[in-house]
Design an enzyme around this catalytic site. Sequence first.
Site, PDB file in Angstrom:
ATOM      1  N   TRP A   1       0.893  -1.204   0.070  1.00  0.00           N
ATOM      2  CA  TRP A   1       0.160   0.269  -0.079  1.00  0.00           C
ATOM      3  C   TRP A   1       0.590   1.147   0.001  1.00  0.00           C
ATOM      4  CZ3 TRP A   1      -1.997   2.744   4.704  1.00  0.00           C
ATOM      5  CH2 TRP A   1      -3.219   3.812   4.484  1.00  0.00           C
TER       6      TRP A   1
ATOM      7  N   LYS B   1     -13.234  -1.273   6.558  1.00  0.00           N
ATOM      8  CA  LYS B   1     -14.100  -1.836   5.313  1.00  0.00           C
ATOM      9  C   LYS B   1     -15.023  -2.883   5.926  1.00  0.00           C
ATOM     10  CE  LYS B   1     -10.131  -0.030   3.738  1.00  0.00           C
ATOM     11  NZ  LYS B   1      -9.543   0.729   2.819  1.00  0.00           N
TER      12      LYS B   1
ATOM     13  N   ALA C   1      -6.517  -5.094   7.254  1.00  0.00           N
ATOM     14  CA  ALA C   1      -7.701  -4.175   6.982  1.00  0.00           C
ATOM     15  C   ALA C   1      -8.784  -4.632   6.284  1.00  0.00           C
ATOM     16  CB  ALA C   1      -6.982  -3.073   6.049  1.00  0.00           C
TER      17      ALA C   1
ATOM     18  N   ASP D   1      -0.636  -5.631   9.227  1.00  0.00           N
ATOM     19  CA  ASP D   1      -1.602  -4.912   8.934  1.00  0.00           C
ATOM     20  C   ASP D   1      -2.833  -5.545   8.222  1.00  0.00           C
ATOM     21  OD1 ASP D   1      -3.399  -2.816   7.900  1.00  0.00           O
ATOM     22  OD2 ASP D   1      -1.841  -1.922   6.602  1.00  0.00           O
TER      23      ASP D   1
HETATM   24  C1  LMR Z   1      -6.922   1.803  -0.602  1.00  0.00           C
HETATM   25  O1  LMR Z   1      -6.102   1.458  -0.426  1.00  0.00           O
HETATM   26  O2  LMR Z   1      -7.627   2.317  -1.658  1.00  0.00           O
HETATM   27  C2  LMR Z   1      -7.719   2.506   0.772  1.00  0.00           C
HETATM   28  O3  LMR Z   1      -6.985   1.758   1.672  1.00  0.00           O
HETATM   29  C3  LMR Z   1      -7.891   3.681   0.928  1.00  0.00           C
HETATM   30  C4  LMR Z   1      -6.660   4.568   1.188  1.00  0.00           C
HETATM   31  O4  LMR Z   1      -6.980   5.152   2.057  1.00  0.00           O
HETATM   32  O5  LMR Z   1      -5.606   4.652   0.205  1.00  0.00           O
END
Ligand code: LMR
Length: 394
Positions: free
Chosen positions: A127, A243, A210, A208
């Site tokens: 991410w 989520k 999520a 992590d």
């Molecule tokens: C994403 O990866 O799209 C979500 O976790 C939202 C974000 O804050 O990036």
Amino acid sequence: MFEALQPRPADGILKLMQMYREDPRDGKIDLGVGVYKDANGLTPVMRAIKAAEHKLWETQDTKVYTGLAGDPAFADAMIDLVLGDAVPRDTIAAVATPGGTGAVRQSFELIKTARPEARVFVSDPTWPNHISILGFLGIEVARYRYFDEDTRGVDFEGMISDLKTAKPGDVVLLHGCCHNPTGANLNITQWQEVVSVLLETGAVPMIDIAYQGFGDGLQEDAAATRLVASSVPECLIAASCSKNFGIYRERTGLLMAISQNAAARKLHQDTLNFLNRQNYSFPPDHGARLVTMILTDDTLRADWQAELEEVRLSMLNLRQQLADELQQLSGSDRFGFLAQHRGMFSLLGTSADKVDAMREKNGIYMVADSRMNIAGLNAQTIPVLARAIVDAGI
Ligand code: LMR
């Protein structure tokens, strides 16, 4: 004084959200930000959340501060959800945080406070905000191989060989389930091997998580986190409720720090409370309270789980439909990985130029690294996307 401020590059995911909003074309398709959408393209408030909000409105008689760590009942409920009874409760320190990102940020702050020279190993890719926050805090980032461009699965050999270079005092950031951005995940045997490497190297895992409940099921998605947490002496876990409870804007998350004994736990707890105090004092409570109400009430919990399961199955169904459509159009099995991936995302594995071209020509919005939010699809848009992918020569 503020002339010294430098313009900052926009976050790729958030920039895409803006571009999508500004695109006047009918038929544009949003596969960008990680938000669940139903078949009508809406992100509804979950039934159990509505019911809990109603009850809260009727019964809440104060909005006075909770505590620096948030309401202990929230921590208990979330620890139970994520860890079950895998780890003794008296070894876990926990603080409520503003969303999963807040938990990630506080976790990095804890690492930096404890050991400023620690390196944090992140999957390649991960991410993007992981890397951005680490850079902002001045923490050294090391990458481990993760995505295999050929199979669109996990490059497990590469991953293990890179993780073996970690040293005691380094941190290895892992996605508990539903890897973001790739959608490619380890099986439980592979997780066991990761645990062996962590024990060999002495590196500390940070997980992590999520998307619990978006992959193979609520318990199944927690299995890897439970395995790691119960096998190593120290572990950090950043959990998000955005989520799986659909409460994105309420900013609800929990950071857990597992240590070896009650004395270490107290030190962790005091430091986490201190870090909350420095950054925002008391964490937000509204979302945390709703989550606590749902997890501790049999009826609300059953309804939440049922709706979460509907969401999970709808995403699996969309994956299969897209893989089938692509199989037909391309006459090949090379898109089978879409049905194997789990969670909200799949990395298509194509160039930024092709992603740009699909956006300009077809109004299809995916992140520049070719991450698609599968939940952004529906029966009408799947054939359009599949045709665009094949026409782009992917
Ligand atoms: C994403 O990866 O799209 C979500 O976790 C939202 C974000 O804050 O990036």
